[in-house]
Design an enzyme around this catalytic site. Structure first.
Site, mmCIF file in Angstrom:
data_model
loop_
_atom_site.group_PDB
_atom_site.id
_atom_site.type_symbol
_atom_site.label_atom_id
_atom_site.label_comp_id
_atom_site.label_asym_id
_atom_site.label_seq_id
_atom_site.Cartn_x
_atom_site.Cartn_y
_atom_site.Cartn_z
ATOM 1 N N ASP A 75 -11.424 -66.434 13.527
ATOM 2 C CA ASP A 75 -10.603 -67.618 13.773
ATOM 3 C C ASP A 75 -10.992 -68.232 15.125
ATOM 4 O OD1 ASP A 75 -8.608 -69.508 13.834
ATOM 5 O OD2 ASP A 75 -6.939 -68.102 13.778
ATOM 6 N N ASP B 233 -16.243 -60.387 22.893
ATOM 7 C CA ASP B 233 -16.296 -61.170 24.139
ATOM 8 C C ASP B 233 -17.720 -61.634 24.416
ATOM 9 O OD1 ASP B 233 -16.599 -58.414 24.303
ATOM 10 O OD2 ASP B 233 -15.615 -58.182 26.244
ATOM 11 N N TYR C 34 -3.322 -60.516 11.409
ATOM 12 C CA TYR C 34 -2.493 -61.579 10.829
ATOM 13 C C TYR C 34 -1.613 -61.057 9.696
ATOM 14 C CZ TYR C 34 -5.331 -64.959 13.453
ATOM 15 O OH TYR C 34 -5.962 -65.669 14.449
ATOM 16 N N LYS D 9 -14.698 -55.142 18.358
ATOM 17 C CA LYS D 9 -14.292 -54.739 19.709
ATOM 18 C C LYS D 9 -14.188 -53.219 19.708
ATOM 19 C CE LYS D 9 -12.973 -55.803 23.924
ATOM 20 N NZ LYS D 9 -13.969 -56.195 24.931
ATOM 21 N N ASP E 93 -13.854 -71.815 16.264
ATOM 22 C CA ASP E 93 -13.524 -73.002 17.070
ATOM 23 C C ASP E 93 -14.518 -73.145 18.216
ATOM 24 O OD1 ASP E 93 -11.224 -73.333 15.476
ATOM 25 O OD2 ASP E 93 -10.038 -74.038 17.190
#
Ligand code: NAD
Length: 373
Positions: free
Chosen positions: A255, A231, A147, A198, A259
């Site tokens: 982020d 993942d 970001y 990752k 959710d």
């Protein structure tokens, strides 16, 4: 300045855009209740942010808001974003964005607690057996990663194709300080940290994992440390979320995963957050409290948004900025009480439940506070 005044926590209250002002109004009522009924030492200053002040004054973040934030110890924020309007050019929005605010005050530690309230187990999209005992925190690094990474942009190539690009980047210092926060948090909880990355693909993640392991070995060997690829983490959050205690991860992964984790709490509207800056020489740290959700343009202006994420952010403020853990626990209990008495906004309603407006849910929490206090 009198000592009474200097002991006051200065709070800037900024509803922002979309459902932000609607949910923040209820959180502000709750905060005022603690000031009036429990002598919580806070002074509140309301300020505007977003499309409304832009249309009135040409500023997404007017000077009075900049000042209110600057002088504040804590910020109670609603939401930003919404349908792109021609009136607010992207540059004006970008210059005064929430990302810029996080960067300016170095709010690197974003705590997002995920708790499955027993009263919502039937309303939540996940099975009751999956939700049993779910109580974890996603600690999202908030000032680094893709970001903020440079270079970034959209360019036109010589052959006419366009190319968009961003950079995932982490330095040792940014990894170490958020990892330290995770280990310290875990020591006060169930003693488990899961670091999510990752590292099978990204070099920035390889470094992340190496630094987390090194810090763990040097200073936090008493904490149980595990690693998970992002993942798999997304899958584990819906398969067996009770396995997690503290999950620490980078900006973009945190982020997205939070959710996903909201489904353990029943709705995105249930999740609170706190974003903490570094501790200064007086032992204080700037903090921004906001629900995890965004401006929800699909339901904005209807008075139907769930304010509990914002209200529970006040509980985080009571605990983290005001050091009033008993008041924080009282507020969390009031929310549980309201829920167990059947208070429901549309997003957390079982079939056939009576649906409350945003302000009626605020009433239900205040009623519960009055009954419990
Ligand atoms: P969103 O979080 O605004 O909404 C996602 C879905 O969840 C929507 O269907 C919405 O109605 C629902 N929802 C969210 N909060 C709710 C609540 N309190 N009660 C009931 N339902 C709720 O995410 P989005 O739609 O992807 O993004 C909308 C805008 O918000 C975008 O401009 C985005 O950039 C912005 N955004 C801002 C923040 C922030 O202010 N911190 C965070 C995320 C997204």
């Amino acid at each position: 300045m009198s000592s009474t005044t200097s002991n006051m926590l200065k709070v800037a209250v900024i509803g922002g855009e979309g459902i932000g002002p609607e949910v923040t109004a209820e959180a502000q009522r709750v905060l005022r209740w603690f000031a009036e009924k429990r002598a919580a030492p806070v002074t509140l200053r309301e300020a505007q942010y977003g499309v409304v002040p832009y249309l009135a004054s040409g500023h997404v973040m007017p000077p009075a808001t900049v000042e209110a934030i600057e002088e504040a110890d804590a910020i109670l924020f609603g939401a930003t974003g919404g349908p792109e309007t021609k009136e607010v050019p992207p540059e004006a929005r970008k210059a005064a964005s929430l990302l810029k605010l996080r960067q300016k005050y170095d709010l690197y530690a974003n705590l997002r607690p995920i708790v499955a309230a027993p009263a919502l187990v039937e309303a939540a999209p996940l099975k009751p057996s999956v939700l049993e005992g779910v109580d974890f925190i996603i600690l999202r690094e908030l000032t680094g990663g893709i970001y903020f990474g440079e270079p970034r942009g959209i360019e036109t190539l010589p052959d006419g194709r366009r190319r968009g690009f961003n950079t995932e980047v982490y330095t040792t210092d940014k990894i170490q300080r958020v990892a330290r926060t995770a280990f310290e948090l875990a020591r006060k909880r169930r003693g488990k940290v899961c670091s999510v990355d990752k590292a099978n693909v990204l070099e920035a993640s390889v470094l992340w994992r190496e630094e987390v392991i090194a810090l763990h070995k040097a200073e936090f060997a008493d904490v149980e440390l595990s690693h998970m690829y992002v993942d798999n983490a997304a899958m584990q959050i819906v398969r067996a979320p009770a396995q997690f205690d503290v999950m620490v991860t980078g900006n973009i992964f945190g982020d997205i995963l939070s959710d996903c984790a909201a489904m353990c709490a029943g709705s995105l509207g249930m999740l609170p957050s706190a974003s903490l800056g570094p501790v200064d020489r007086f032992g204080k740290r700037k903090a921004l409290f906001e629900p995890v959700h965004g401006s929800a343009p699909d339901i904005a202006g209807k008075g139907i948004a769930n304010p509990l994420g914002s209200i529970l952010s006040v509980a985080m403020m009571l605990r983290l900025s005001l050091d009033r853990p008993q008041d924080a626990a009282l507020l969390e209990k009031a929310v549980d009480t309201a829920l167990s008495k059947g208070a429901r906004t549309a997003d957390i309603a079982e079939k056939g439940a009576r649906i409350l407006t945003t302000s009626a849910m605020g009433d239900a929490v205040i009623d519960a506070l009055n009954a419990l206090a």
